[in-house]
Scaffold this motif. Sequence first.
Motif, PDB file in Angstrom:
ATOM      1  N   GLN A  21      -8.955  -6.562   7.411  1.00  0.00           N
ATOM      2  CA  GLN A  21      -7.407  -5.904   7.444  1.00  0.00           C
ATOM      3  C   GLN A  21      -7.708  -4.777   6.759  1.00  0.00           C
ATOM      4  O   GLN A  21      -8.332  -4.468   5.916  1.00  0.00           O
ATOM      5  CB  GLN A  21      -6.519  -6.909   6.795  1.00  0.00           C
ATOM      6  CG  GLN A  21      -5.149  -6.414   6.917  1.00  0.00           C
ATOM      7  CD  GLN A  21      -3.873  -7.456   6.402  1.00  0.00           C
ATOM      8  OE1 GLN A  21      -4.650  -8.674   6.183  1.00  0.00           O
ATOM      9  NE2 GLN A  21      -2.840  -7.439   6.407  1.00  0.00           N
ATOM     10  N   VAL A  22      -6.973  -3.597   7.459  1.00  0.00           N
ATOM     11  CA  VAL A  22      -6.677  -2.343   6.686  1.00  0.00           C
ATOM     12  C   VAL A  22      -6.266  -2.264   5.308  1.00  0.00           C
ATOM     13  O   VAL A  22      -5.073  -2.874   5.213  1.00  0.00           O
ATOM     14  CB  VAL A  22      -6.169  -1.437   7.678  1.00  0.00           C
ATOM     15  CG1 VAL A  22      -4.727  -1.807   7.938  1.00  0.00           C
ATOM     16  CG2 VAL A  22      -6.474   0.133   7.396  1.00  0.00           C
ATOM     17  N   GLN A  23      -6.619  -1.598   4.424  1.00  0.00           N
ATOM     18  CA  GLN A  23      -5.985  -1.171   3.225  1.00  0.00           C
ATOM     19  C   GLN A  23      -5.536   0.295   3.305  1.00  0.00           C
ATOM     20  O   GLN A  23      -6.183   1.043   3.848  1.00  0.00           O
ATOM     21  CB  GLN A  23      -6.927  -1.302   2.149  1.00  0.00           C
ATOM     22  CG  GLN A  23      -7.597  -2.969   1.783  1.00  0.00           C
ATOM     23  CD  GLN A  23      -8.364  -3.375   2.707  1.00  0.00           C
ATOM     24  OE1 GLN A  23      -9.542  -2.489   2.954  1.00  0.00           O
ATOM     25  NE2 GLN A  23      -8.540  -4.468   3.354  1.00  0.00           N
ATOM     26  N   LEU A  24      -4.317   0.324   2.669  1.00  0.00           N
ATOM     27  CA  LEU A  24      -3.585   1.807   2.626  1.00  0.00           C
ATOM     28  C   LEU A  24      -3.311   2.052   1.414  1.00  0.00           C
ATOM     29  O   LEU A  24      -2.884   1.362   0.413  1.00  0.00           O
ATOM     30  CB  LEU A  24      -2.235   1.420   3.497  1.00  0.00           C
ATOM     31  CG  LEU A  24      -2.587   0.871   5.037  1.00  0.00           C
ATOM     32  CD1 LEU A  24      -1.142   0.792   5.683  1.00  0.00           C
ATOM     33  CD2 LEU A  24      -3.219   2.054   5.803  1.00  0.00           C
ATOM     34  N   VAL A  25      -3.447   3.172   0.972  1.00  0.00           N
ATOM     35  CA  VAL A  25      -3.198   3.947  -0.320  1.00  0.00           C
ATOM     36  C   VAL A  25      -2.471   5.058  -0.147  1.00  0.00           C
ATOM     37  O   VAL A  25      -2.847   6.335   0.439  1.00  0.00           O
ATOM     38  CB  VAL A  25      -4.590   4.194  -1.210  1.00  0.00           C
ATOM     39  CG1 VAL A  25      -4.038   4.749  -2.474  1.00  0.00           C
ATOM     40  CG2 VAL A  25      -5.320   2.971  -1.233  1.00  0.00           C
ATOM     41  N   GLU A  26      -1.291   4.971  -0.666  1.00  0.00           N
ATOM     42  CA  GLU A  26      -0.380   6.284  -0.437  1.00  0.00           C
ATOM     43  C   GLU A  26      -0.481   7.141  -1.715  1.00  0.00           C
ATOM     44  O   GLU A  26      -0.663   6.589  -2.787  1.00  0.00           O
ATOM     45  CB  GLU A  26       1.163   5.844  -0.633  1.00  0.00           C
ATOM     46  CG  GLU A  26       1.611   4.929   0.655  1.00  0.00           C
ATOM     47  CD  GLU A  26       1.506   3.459   0.154  1.00  0.00           C
ATOM     48  OE1 GLU A  26       2.242   2.774   1.011  1.00  0.00           O
ATOM     49  OE2 GLU A  26       0.972   3.073  -0.486  1.00  0.00           O
ATOM     50  N   SER A  27      -0.265   8.541  -1.606  1.00  0.00           N
ATOM     51  CA  SER A  27      -0.371   9.320  -2.961  1.00  0.00           C
ATOM     52  C   SER A  27       0.471  10.542  -2.444  1.00  0.00           C
ATOM     53  O   SER A  27       1.140  10.780  -1.387  1.00  0.00           O
ATOM     54  CB  SER A  27      -1.803   9.783  -3.239  1.00  0.00           C
ATOM     55  OG  SER A  27      -2.333  10.516  -1.902  1.00  0.00           O
ATOM     56  N   GLY A  28       0.799  11.365  -3.367  1.00  0.00           N
ATOM     57  CA  GLY A  28       1.417  12.531  -3.464  1.00  0.00           C
ATOM     58  C   GLY A  28       3.012  12.572  -3.918  1.00  0.00           C
ATOM     59  O   GLY A  28       3.679  13.440  -3.730  1.00  0.00           O
ATOM     60  N   GLY A  29       3.436  11.418  -4.074  1.00  0.00           N
ATOM     61  CA  GLY A  29       4.854  11.202  -4.771  1.00  0.00           C
ATOM     62  C   GLY A  29       4.696  12.056  -6.146  1.00  0.00           C
ATOM     63  O   GLY A  29       4.124  12.321  -6.660  1.00  0.00           O
ATOM     64  N   GLY A  30       6.049  12.155  -6.650  1.00  0.00           N
ATOM     65  CA  GLY A  30       6.305  12.664  -7.897  1.00  0.00           C
ATOM     66  C   GLY A  30       7.871  12.974  -8.158  1.00  0.00           C
ATOM     67  O   GLY A  30       8.652  12.537  -7.272  1.00  0.00           O
ATOM     68  N   LEU A  31       8.342  13.745  -9.247  1.00  0.00           N
ATOM     69  CA  LEU A  31       9.355  14.027  -9.663  1.00  0.00           C
ATOM     70  C   LEU A  31       9.644  15.657  -8.863  1.00  0.00           C
ATOM     71  O   LEU A  31       8.868  16.454  -9.502  1.00  0.00           O
ATOM     72  CB  LEU A  31       9.393  13.875 -11.197  1.00  0.00           C
ATOM     73  CG  LEU A  31      11.066  14.657 -11.426  1.00  0.00           C
ATOM     74  CD1 LEU A  31      12.124  13.994 -11.018  1.00  0.00           C
ATOM     75  CD2 LEU A  31      10.950  14.433 -12.930  1.00  0.00           C
ATOM     76  N   VAL A  32      10.498  15.729  -8.357  1.00  0.00           N
ATOM     77  CA  VAL A  32      11.001  17.178  -7.932  1.00  0.00           C
ATOM     78  C   VAL A  32      12.298  17.545  -7.674  1.00  0.00           C
ATOM     79  O   VAL A  32      13.222  16.715  -8.068  1.00  0.00           O
ATOM     80  CB  VAL A  32      10.422  17.389  -6.229  1.00  0.00           C
ATOM     81  CG1 VAL A  32       8.815  17.199  -6.265  1.00  0.00           C
ATOM     82  CG2 VAL A  32      11.072  16.519  -5.580  1.00  0.00           C
ATOM     83  N   GLN A  33      12.589  18.779  -7.732  1.00  0.00           N
ATOM     84  CA  GLN A  33      14.036  19.190  -7.684  1.00  0.00           C
ATOM     85  C   GLN A  33      14.536  19.248  -6.266  1.00  0.00           C
ATOM     86  O   GLN A  33      13.750  19.433  -5.382  1.00  0.00           O
ATOM     87  CB  GLN A  33      14.375  20.626  -8.161  1.00  0.00           C
ATOM     88  CG  GLN A  33      13.527  20.896  -9.650  1.00  0.00           C
ATOM     89  CD  GLN A  33      14.528  20.855 -10.677  1.00  0.00           C
ATOM     90  OE1 GLN A  33      15.807  21.113 -10.265  1.00  0.00           O
ATOM     91  NE2 GLN A  33      14.066  20.831 -11.989  1.00  0.00           N
ATOM     92  N   ALA A  34      15.966  19.034  -6.150  1.00  0.00           N
ATOM     93  CA  ALA A  34      16.701  19.079  -4.878  1.00  0.00           C
ATOM     94  C   ALA A  34      16.241  20.540  -4.145  1.00  0.00           C
ATOM     95  O   ALA A  34      16.216  21.513  -4.670  1.00  0.00           O
ATOM     96  CB  ALA A  34      18.118  19.026  -5.080  1.00  0.00           C
TER      97      ALA A  34
END
Length: 123
Positions: free
Chosen positions: A1-14
């Motif tokens: 089964q494929v494994q997925l890893v997300e990245s790139g999130g964070g705290l940003v301004q509107a």
Amino acid sequence: QVQLVESGGGLVQAGDSLRLSCTASGGTFSTYTMAWFRQAPGKGRDFVAAIDSSGGGTYDTNSLKARFTISRDNSKNTVYLQMTNLKSEDTAVYYCATSRAWGSWLDTDFGSWGQGTQVTVSS
């Protein structure tokens, strides 16, 4: 089964932009439809966008398509979500997921999921 890893999130301004990445391993990435979902605090998981296995076709939520763009690079086993002009209501955990099919956007139709990446937009 494929494994997925997300990245790139964070705290940003509107008004800021952010690009999320989801890298797959353990499967044949180029055969999967890939999608992004998101889950805001206290709410269910909502479909955001999907892209077909070749990258030639996409499907987006109408309310988000002007600001969010999904893409993929099969040579890197990675799907992206480019988000622009972020708003406080975009605050959520963002998940990528795989499907063998095209045309259904229910989360129950997606088999493998990543752990999610948190996006927080301050106003």
